[in-house]
Design a protein around this motif. Structure first.
Motif, PDB file in Angstrom:
ATOM      1  N   LEU A 166     -94.170  30.038 -16.593  1.00 41.44           N
ATOM      2  CA  LEU A 166     -95.289  29.135 -16.886  1.00 41.44           C
ATOM      3  C   LEU A 166     -96.609  29.791 -16.463  1.00 41.44           C
ATOM      4  CD1 LEU A 166     -96.000  26.355 -17.988  1.00 41.44           C
ATOM      5  CD2 LEU A 166     -95.764  25.431 -15.696  1.00 41.44           C
ATOM      6  N   GLN A 167     -96.576  30.454 -15.307  1.00 43.05           N
ATOM      7  CA  GLN A 167     -97.782  31.183 -14.859  1.00 43.05           C
ATOM      8  C   GLN A 167     -98.157  32.267 -15.868  1.00 43.05           C
ATOM      9  OE1 GLN A 167     -96.706  32.627 -10.967  1.00 43.05           O
ATOM     10  NE2 GLN A 167     -96.886  30.609 -10.036  1.00 43.05           N
ATOM     11  N   GLY A 168     -97.129  32.911 -16.425  1.00 42.92           N
ATOM     12  CA  GLY A 168     -97.378  33.943 -17.443  1.00 42.92           C
ATOM     13  C   GLY A 168     -98.025  33.354 -18.681  1.00 42.92           C
ATOM     14  N   LEU A 169     -97.513  32.200 -19.122  1.00 46.44           N
ATOM     15  CA  LEU A 169     -98.079  31.545 -20.311  1.00 46.44           C
ATOM     16  C   LEU A 169     -99.523  31.111 -20.055  1.00 46.44           C
ATOM     17  CD1 LEU A 169     -95.124  29.313 -21.564  1.00 46.44           C
ATOM     18  CD2 LEU A 169     -96.013  31.367 -22.649  1.00 46.44           C
ATOM     19  N   ALA A 170     -99.789  30.769 -18.800  1.00 47.40           N
ATOM     20  CA  ALA A 170    -101.132  30.298 -18.449  1.00 47.40           C
ATOM     21  C   ALA A 170    -102.181  31.391 -18.599  1.00 47.40           C
ATOM     22  CB  ALA A 170    -101.139  29.763 -17.014  1.00 47.40           C
ATOM     23  N   THR A 171    -101.742  32.643 -18.664  1.00 45.84           N
ATOM     24  CA  THR A 171    -102.709  33.730 -18.837  1.00 45.84           C
ATOM     25  C   THR A 171    -103.096  33.911 -20.304  1.00 45.84           C
ATOM     26  OG1 THR A 171    -101.000  35.415 -19.115  1.00 45.84           O
ATOM     27  CG2 THR A 171    -101.743  35.010 -16.859  1.00 45.84           C
ATOM     28  N   LEU A 172    -102.367  33.227 -21.211  1.00 42.21           N
ATOM     29  CA  LEU A 172    -102.723  33.324 -22.647  1.00 42.21           C
ATOM     30  C   LEU A 172    -103.903  32.405 -22.940  1.00 42.21           C
ATOM     31  CD1 LEU A 172     -99.128  33.189 -24.195  1.00 42.21           C
ATOM     32  CD2 LEU A 172    -100.531  35.218 -23.800  1.00 42.21           C
ATOM     33  N   LYS A 173    -104.583  32.713 -24.039  1.00 44.48           N
ATOM     34  CA  LYS A 173    -105.738  31.880 -24.422  1.00 44.48           C
ATOM     35  C   LYS A 173    -105.254  30.520 -24.920  1.00 44.48           C
ATOM     36  CE  LYS A 173    -108.934  35.427 -25.993  1.00 44.48           C
ATOM     37  NZ  LYS A 173    -109.011  36.229 -27.198  1.00 44.48           N
ATOM     38  N   ILE A 174    -106.011  29.464 -24.560  1.00 45.18           N
ATOM     39  CA  ILE A 174    -105.609  28.108 -24.956  1.00 45.18           C
ATOM     40  C   ILE A 174    -105.511  27.981 -26.474  1.00 45.18           C
ATOM     41  CG2 ILE A 174    -106.388  25.693 -25.009  1.00 45.18           C
ATOM     42  CD1 ILE A 174    -107.234  26.042 -22.123  1.00 45.18           C
TER      43      ILE A 174
END
Ligand SMILES: [Zn+2]
Length: 285
Positions: free
Chosen positions: A245-253
Motif C-alpha cells: 500500500l505504501q508502494g502504491l501511495a507513491t504513484l500519482k493519484i
C-alpha cells in the motif's frame, strides 16, 4: 534443518563460517519454479547472503545483494535480515543451458561475466553502505571473494555449492573463511593447501560431513574453537499488504484513478514469495 556454524582456527587467527542451506534453496526453487541452473545460481547467492546475514547484529539490519550481468538469467537479487534468513529471486527463472564439459551446471554463462556485483548494507546508519565490484566469472563465489578483498579489505576464501537433480535440491551450502590481521605466512600456506585438497562443498555435504568436519578439512586444523554454536537460516519473506500500500501511495493519484476506471481492484504480486495482494479503490484513494 539448515544451519550456520562459526569457528576459529589457527589459534584464533582464521575465522570460518560454514552453512548448510539445502532447505532454503529448495524452498526458493519451489516458490519460483527455478530451472536447475537458476537454482544453482540463486542458491549460491542465497547461501552467501545467509552467511553475511549471520554477521549482522540486529534484526532491523539488512543486506541486499544484486548481480546484474549479461547472462540469460538477468538480474539476481537476495535480501538478508539480521537473522540470516533470506529471500531472493532471479529475473528469468526458466533459463536452461547445456551442462559444461565436466558435467556441471554452467552458472558462469547463465549469470554472465560482464557485469557488476552490488552490495547494499543497511545497518542503521544515515545512509546505507553501497559496494560495487565488477564480476570475475559470474560463478558467484569468486565474485564475492573479489568483493571482500577489494571493498572490505578482507582476504578470504569463499566456496558456494548447490547440487540439483531431477527431484530438486540435494545439497546446498558454503563456507566463508577469513584471515584475521594477525594470520601468519604459515597459516596462509596451511589453509591454501587444505582448501586445494578439499572436495567441493556440495560433495562434502553429500557425504554427510558435519559443518565442523568441513571446517576442519578446509583449515587442516582439528583443534577448532566454536565461536557460534548454531543458527538456523530460513527462506523468509517479510512482505505485507501495508508495504505494498505504501508502494502504491507513491504513484500519482490521477494514474491510480485511471486504473480504477478500468478495473475494480489493483493486484500486486511480491516478487520474493509470489504472494498476491488486492486493493480496492477505497483502500488506496
Ligand atoms: Zn513476499
Amino acid at each position: 534443518m539448515d544451519q550456520i556454524k562459526k569457528y576459529l582456527a589457527c589459534e584464533g587467527r582464521v575465522n570460518i563460517i560454514c552453512a548448510e542451506t539445502t532447505e532454503l534453496v529448495e524452498e526458493a526453487r519451489k516458490i519460483h519454479d527455478l530451472s536447475p541452473v537458476a537454482t544453482a545460481a540463486l542458491g549460491r547467492l542465497l547461501t552467501i547472503g545467509s552467511i553475511m546475514g549471520s554477521n549482522l547484529k540486529d534484526a532491523n539490519e539488512s543486506i541486499t545483494l544484486q548481480i546484474k550481468a549479461n547472462g540469460e538469467l538477468g538480474k539476481l537479487t537476495c535480501v538478508t535480515f539480521g537473522t540470516s534468513n533470506v529471500k531472493g529471486y532471479v529475473e528469468n527463472p526458466l533459463v536452461d543451458l547445456p551442462l559444461k564439459s565436466n558435467g556441471k551446471l554452467d552458472v558462469g554463462t547463465a549469470v554472465g561475466k560482464d557485469g557488476f556485483l552490488y552490495v547494499v548494507k543497511d545497518i542503521g546508519l544515515k545512509e546505507p553502505y553501497v559496494g560495487i565490484t565488477p564480476l570475475v566469472s559470474g560463478e558467484i563465489a569468486e565474485d564475492f571473494t573479489k568483493y571482500f578483498a577489494e571493498s572490505e579489505q578482507k582476504p578470504c576464501v569463499i566456496a558456494l555449492g548447490v547440487l540439483v537433480d531431477s527431484k530438486g535440491v540435494k545439497k546446498a551450502g558454503g563456507y566463508f573463511l577469513t584471515l584475521m590481521p594477525d594470520a601468519t605466512e604459515a597459516d596462509i600456506e596451511k589453509i591454501e593447501k587444505a582448501v586445494n585438497q578439499a572436495e567441493p562443498i556440495s560433495k562434502m555435504l553429500e557425504k554427510n560431513m558435519t559443518l565442523q568436519q568441513i571446517a576442519e578439512t578446509i583449515t587442516g586444523d582439528d583443534n577448532l574453537m566454536v565461536l557460534l554454536k548454531q543458527i538456523n537460516p530460513k527462506y523468509e519473506c517479510n512482505c505485507s499488504k501495508e508495504k505494498f500500500l505504501q508502494g502504491l501511495a507513491t504513484l500519482k493519484i490521477e494514474d491510480l484513478e485511471h486504473i480504477f476506471e478500468k478495473q475494480e481492484t489493483i493486484e500486486t504480486t511480491c516478487e520474493f514469495c509470489n504472494k498476491k495482494y488486492e486493493f480496492r479503490k477505497e483502500e488506496v484513494l
